[in-house]
Design a protein around this motif. Structure first.
Motif, PDB file in Angstrom:
ATOM      1  N   GLU A   1     -13.909 -15.465 -15.248  1.00 46.20           N
ATOM      2  CA  GLU A   1     -14.241 -14.437 -16.221  1.00 46.20           C
ATOM      3  C   GLU A   1     -14.161 -12.944 -15.616  1.00 46.20           C
ATOM      4  N   THR A   2     -14.249 -13.060 -14.347  1.00 50.24           N
ATOM      5  CA  THR A   2     -14.481 -11.348 -13.568  1.00 50.24           C
ATOM      6  C   THR A   2     -12.951 -11.013 -13.328  1.00 50.24           C
ATOM      7  N   LEU A   3     -11.946 -11.762 -13.053  1.00 43.75           N
ATOM      8  CA  LEU A   3     -10.647 -11.719 -12.425  1.00 43.75           C
ATOM      9  C   LEU A   3     -10.055 -10.484 -13.698  1.00 43.75           C
ATOM     10  N   GLU A   4      -9.984 -10.967 -14.816  1.00 43.41           N
ATOM     11  CA  GLU A   4      -9.423 -10.117 -15.698  1.00 43.41           C
ATOM     12  C   GLU A   4      -9.709  -8.504 -15.890  1.00 43.41           C
ATOM     13  N   GLN A   5     -11.200  -8.482 -15.502  1.00 42.43           N
ATOM     14  CA  GLN A   5     -11.719  -7.192 -15.197  1.00 42.43           C
ATOM     15  C   GLN A   5     -11.251  -6.594 -14.261  1.00 42.43           C
TER      16      GLN A   5
ATOM     17  N   ILE B   1      -8.320  -7.047 -12.389  1.00 46.05           N
ATOM     18  CA  ILE B   1      -7.059  -6.628 -12.478  1.00 46.05           C
ATOM     19  C   ILE B   1      -6.781  -5.292 -13.206  1.00 46.05           C
ATOM     20  N   ALA B   2      -7.669  -5.072 -14.327  1.00 47.93           N
ATOM     21  CA  ALA B   2      -7.456  -4.009 -15.083  1.00 47.93           C
ATOM     22  C   ALA B   2      -8.042  -2.750 -14.414  1.00 47.93           C
TER      23      ALA B   2
ATOM     24  N   GLU C   1      -4.990  -1.765 -11.720  1.00 48.07           N
ATOM     25  CA  GLU C   1      -4.033  -1.345 -12.720  1.00 48.07           C
ATOM     26  C   GLU C   1      -4.359   0.212 -12.891  1.00 48.07           C
TER      27      GLU C   1
ATOM     28  N   LYS D   1      -4.491 -11.273  -7.286  1.00 44.81           N
ATOM     29  CA  LYS D   1      -5.263 -11.751  -8.446  1.00 44.81           C
ATOM     30  C   LYS D   1      -4.773 -12.383  -9.671  1.00 44.81           C
ATOM     31  N   THR D   2      -3.530 -11.845  -9.977  1.00 42.86           N
ATOM     32  CA  THR D   2      -2.801 -12.403 -11.304  1.00 42.86           C
ATOM     33  C   THR D   2      -2.569 -13.652 -10.855  1.00 42.86           C
TER      34      THR D   2
ATOM     35  N   TRP E   1      -5.311 -15.826 -11.400  1.00 47.83           N
ATOM     36  CA  TRP E   1      -5.832 -15.993 -12.856  1.00 47.83           C
ATOM     37  C   TRP E   1      -5.018 -17.116 -13.416  1.00 47.83           C
TER      38      TRP E   1
ATOM     39  N   SER F   1      -6.504 -20.287 -15.187  1.00 46.97           N
ATOM     40  CA  SER F   1      -6.349 -20.367 -16.657  1.00 46.97           C
ATOM     41  C   SER F   1      -5.743 -21.665 -17.068  1.00 46.97           C
TER      42      SER F   1
END
Length: 624
Positions: A564-568, A570-571, A574, A610-611, A614, A618
């Motif tokens: 749940e926290t990985l996507e935040q 990564i953003a 970036e 991290k990608t 993820w 996923s």
């Protein structure tokens, strides 16, 4: 399009020898041009003038302002005590000068000079110059950067020089025989590099595959003039023949008219000479034209071959090593009558050593070669022989034989024989020291063949020979009534001559392949594609099995929180990377510029890591 190079009314001579007279041509942006001509026509002299190493007698060489030029000499020279890396910093290029100035200002304590030098480094993007050198040297299979130049082979020195030229990313590249001393792997790498590059190029090469695949234009130096063909080498061959036939037809007409004019000149009374001056002037112009017949055969080789018996040679359990490097290991081979064998492999794989073992110039560690009694070797070595530069060409041949036996009762004097090798009488009485490198190699070939061998051993015979000489030599070898072993990196030459190959792969691994080089190359590429496809198929199966195993379990509570926290995260990374990229162009402080560049590299690694995590999680989430 922009003319990157303009040659205007260029003339060059050495003493009484006129190389070319009032020649003109240009090279536009992106044009790749091959320069062709017989040995001694002035190709290397022209390349030296373009590179600014020598001056013309008259005329202009104009290189467009701001164009970076790189020059690879035919025989590059470095100080023997230099290391590979030091040699790559010895070019004197703008970037190298900027680095030297930056290093000097860093220890001088002059902050203004230091800031100025840093700004120059920024402008030239010179901070990673050493890394880029190592990258290109790696592509050329040179990894020992601290090794001294004196310890390198000729091929390795050529590769160091090539790296030295390419690292500066020239917009106009001048190459004199770039494939000499390079093995096939390196030639194909360079061919691919030049084909993909958008730089402008003028080069001298005898490698016809290399020439045809890279060059869009051919310029020929012939009879002191320039002929420009806007097409590849295959197009040039066709159009050159048309030109020669047209010239010879015109010369024939001029010869007929010349005979009539000669009769008129002889009848001309002296008292009337002033009244016919214009016609007399025209006669002399016509005389010059009538002499200008192009002989497309130019060199003929028709020599007697001594009888050769059924037994040629047998290799029995031959082994040879140098230190820990294996060349041959329990090698066995029976050579057949009239066999034409090609030997290929990377530099250092043992090709030349194999020839020296066969010719008893080097002793094997174990085993032996059993040579037939009728075998008469003719050996053309890669290093050649050292002629006395103060000896005349004719004397070098007469020292071997005054008369050459062609067979069938035909004999030639040494002078007549040299004429067959494109040495006219005036060249025969020249000193060897005045010959071009290619002419000396042709003279060396002459001295090998005139001994009427029945087994030719040729080690890199194409180096420095012009294409016309190669065509004639190929014809001779195709009809040679004897045995042949040929070591060559010239794929075109190899394809026309040999009927099978010994492929030296290194570490005493040798493959006997039934075909020429192009056949081998096709077989190798096909085999590699099939192997790669099989490996991908196997990898795919293993991935499916692994994925099926992973899908059998759900995410743990900890994994669910991480997902749940990985996507935040990564953003956020970036965004940080984007912000740095937007401001880095305005940073003037060198230290800060370096720190921000390092941070971008760190962020790229973090984002990739991290990608990948993820994606892994996923799959578990989607396939519980």
């Amino acid at each position: 399009m922009v003319n990157v190079l303009q040659i205007e009314n260029l003339t060059k001579s050495y003493g009484d020898l006129l190389l070319f007279n009032n020649i003109n041509f240009s090279i536009v942006e992106g044009q790749k041009t091959g320069l062709i001509g017989i040995n001694g026509a002035g190709k290397t002299s022209l390349m030296d003038m373009i590179a600014g190493k020598t001056l013309p007698d008259s005329g202009n060489i104009v290189i467009h302002k701001g164009i970076r030029t790189g020059y690879l000499e035919q025989n590059p020279q470095f100080a023997g005590e230099m290391t590979v890396m030091q040699a790559c910093f010895s070019s004197g290029s703008e970037i190298v000068q900027a680095i030297e100035k930056y290093e000097a200002s860093a220890v001088s304590g002059n902050s203004a000079a230091f800031a100025e030098a840093g700004a120059k480094m920024d402008a030239l993007e010179a901070w990673d110059y050493e890394y880029r050198i190592k990258q290109i040297l790696g592509c050329l299979n040179i990894f020992d950067f601290d090794r001294k130049i004196s310890e390198l082979s000729g091929g390795q020195v050529k590769r160091v020089a090539l790296a030295n030229v390419l690292i500066n990313e020239p917009e106009l590249l001048v190459l004199d025989e770039p494939t000499n001393h390079l093995d096939l792997e390196m030639i194909e790498w360079l061919e691919d590099y030049l084909t993909r590059s958008r730089l402008s190029l003028i080069m001298v090469t005898h490698d016809r595959y290399f020439l045809d695949r890279i060059c869009s234009d051919i310029i020929e130096i012939d009879n002191k003039q320039i002929y420009h063909y806007r097409g590849k080498y295959s197009y040039y061959i066709e159009k050159r023949q048309e030109r020669i036939e047209a010239q010879n037809s015109e010369t024939e007409r001029a010869s007929n008219l010349f005979r009539k004019e000669l009769e008129w000149m002889r009848r001309q009374p002296q008292a009337r000479a002033t009244k016919a001056k214009s016609r007399i002037d025209a006669f002399y112009a016509l005389e010059e034209k009538a002499k200008n017949r192009t002989d497309s055969s130019q060199m003929k080789i028709g020599l007697k071959t001594s009888h050769i018996g059924k037994k040629i040679f047998e290799a029995r359990h031959v082994s040879k090593s140098f230190d820990n490097v294996k060349i041959l290991n329990d090698f066995n081979y029976v050579f057949s009558r009239y066999e034409k064998m090609g030997i290929v492999g990377n530099n250092g794989a043992g090709k030349s050593t194999f020839l020296k073992l066969l010719l008893n110039e080097t002793e094997p560690d174990s085993g032996y070669f059993d040579i037939g009694e009728t075998v008469n070797f003719g050996y053309y070595s890669q290093s050649g022989i050292e002629f006395d530069r103060n000896m005349k060409v004719i004397d070098a041949v007469r020292n071997i034989a005054e008369v050459v036996d062609l067979g069938n009762g035909q004999k030639l004097s040494a002078m007549q024989f040299l004429g067959h090798f494109m040495f006219p009488p005036e060249k025969q009485h020249n000193y060897i020291g005045k010959l071009s490198g290619g002419e000396r190699r042709r003279l060396y070939l002459c001295t090998v063949l005139m001994k009427n061998p029945n087994f030719l051993v040729l080690d890199e015979p194409t180096n420095d020979l012009d294409i016309i000489t190669l065509n004639i030599l190929e014809n001779y070898l195709q009809n040679f009534n004897g045995c042949l072993i040929l070591v060559s990196h010239d794929r075109y030459f190899m394809d026309k001559i040999v009927d099978h190959l010994l492929v030296f792969k290194g570490n005493a691994e040798i493959k006997d392949f039934p075909g020429n080089y192009s056949d081998y190359r096709y077989w190798k590429e096909t085999s590699e594609k099939e192997k790669s496809a099989a490996e991908r198929k196997e990898t795919g199966k293993n991935s499916e099995i692994k994925r099926d195993k992973v899908r059998k379990r759900k995410l743990s509570f900890k994994e669910q929180r991480e997902f749940e926290t990985l996507e935040q995260e990564i953003a956020l990374h970036e965004k940080e990377k984007y912000d740095i990229e937007q401001t880095i162009g305005n940073i003037t402080d060198t230290g800060e510029l370096y720190r921000q560049s390092e941070r971008i590299s760190e962020l790229l690694n973090i984002i990739d890591s991290k990608t990948n995590r993820w994606i892994e999680l996923s799959e578990l989430a989607v396939y519980p």
